[in-house]
Design a protein around this motif. Structure first.
Motif: not given
Length: 299
Positions: A239-246
């Motif tokens: 469950l990750l922040p989109n701005f870090m991996v998208a």
């Protein structure tokens, strides 16, 4: 007439308020844990009460301690102004500004904004403290907090910065080896990467509040960077922040149309901090940064 407390002891208390632990303060000031403890005890005797109390996260200020830290901040501000005058250096912004922020957003957005601000104002000194937590009750020791999720404060000003998304991701290798769930219920058949629930202050960031089923196995870390790396290396679905991996080819979306969580990010400051030109400049720099990169936050 009662003797006033030592300014040096007040400044030590201020450092404890910022760092939370005597060992960290001793290392910062080049002294020993015993010396820090002795100076705080001397200050307590002089003020007639305890300035600190223990908490699971280190030392926290009492009401008396918060008042003492406010005095210490005034001393520090005055000394900073004097140093600038002695050095005959002039700049629209100078002195120290301290910001507390979550580590992921801090690295991706806060740090670049502050670097550019400091490049425009070379006499500005910055301390950025990483802390994924709720708004502090006293907010002593920092000029500005950047926090995720809800804010429930009555004695501070909150400034909305942006929204971002928490989504589910896996690595391509994990997807090829284990497949990906087709429904949210299917997540329970996989490993899951998230924050350490017992240490998490912002419930919205954790698995427990997601209403997803209990995972087959878990990898929990207090650092979002460790979580990102664990997902990259195949520990499970994260469950990750989109701005870090998208936009990273090392991650594939999981259930992109069935699960996401939108969370706000706020800047929070005491009224007296909001009167500071440095704090106002930091807030403006943060707003500029998120406005310029809304495409990443909305990805």
């Amino acid at each position: 007439m009662a003797r006033l407390p030592s300014p040096d002891d007040l400044l030590i208390l201020l450092t404890v308020a910022r760092l939370g632990r005597f060992n960290a303060v001793a290392e910062s000031l080049g002294t020993t844990h015993t010396t820090i403890s002795r100076r705080i005890l001397a200050l307590d005797r002089q003020l007639g009460g305890r300035t600190l109390e223990r908490s699971p996260h280190g030392w926290e200020l009492t009401e008396l301690g918060a008042s003492a830290v406010a005095a210490a901040e005034a001393i520090e501000e005055t000394l900073g102004s004097l140093a600038g005058t002695i050095g005959q250096e002039r700049d629209a912004l100078s002195g120290m500004v301290r910001i507390s922020t979550s580590d992921g957003f801090g690295a991706e957005f806060v740090a670049p904004a502050l670097v550019r601000l400091q490049q425009r104002h070379p006499l500005l000194n910055i301390e950025m403290l990483s802390a994924t937590r709720k708004v502090s009750r006293n907010r002593s020791g920092v000029d500005l907090e950047v926090v995720v999720g809800g804010t429930d404060v009555s004695n501070a000003q909150t400034i909305f910065l942006t929204n971002y998304y928490l989504r589910l991701y896996a690595s391509p290798a994990y997807a090829a080896r284990h497949g990906l769930p087709e429904t949210p219920d299917g997540v329970g058949q996989h490993g899951f990467v998230s924050y350490v629930e017992s240490a998490l202050q912002v419930a919205e960031l954790g698995h427990r509040s997601s209403q997803l089923p209990a995972p087959k196995s878990s990898f929990q870390a207090t650092s979002i960077f460790a979580q990102v790396e664990a997902v990259r290396r195949g520990a499970g679905i994260g469950l990750l922040p989109n701005f870090m991996v998208a936009r990273d080819s090392g991650f594939v979306p999981v259930l992109p149309h069935d699960f996401e969580r939108q969370l706000p990010i706020w800047a929070v400051a005491r009224p007296e901090s909001m009167r500071s030109a440095r704090v106002q400049a930091v807030i403006a720099a943060l707003k500029e940064e998120v406005a310029a990169r809304q495409d990443l936050l909305a990805a």
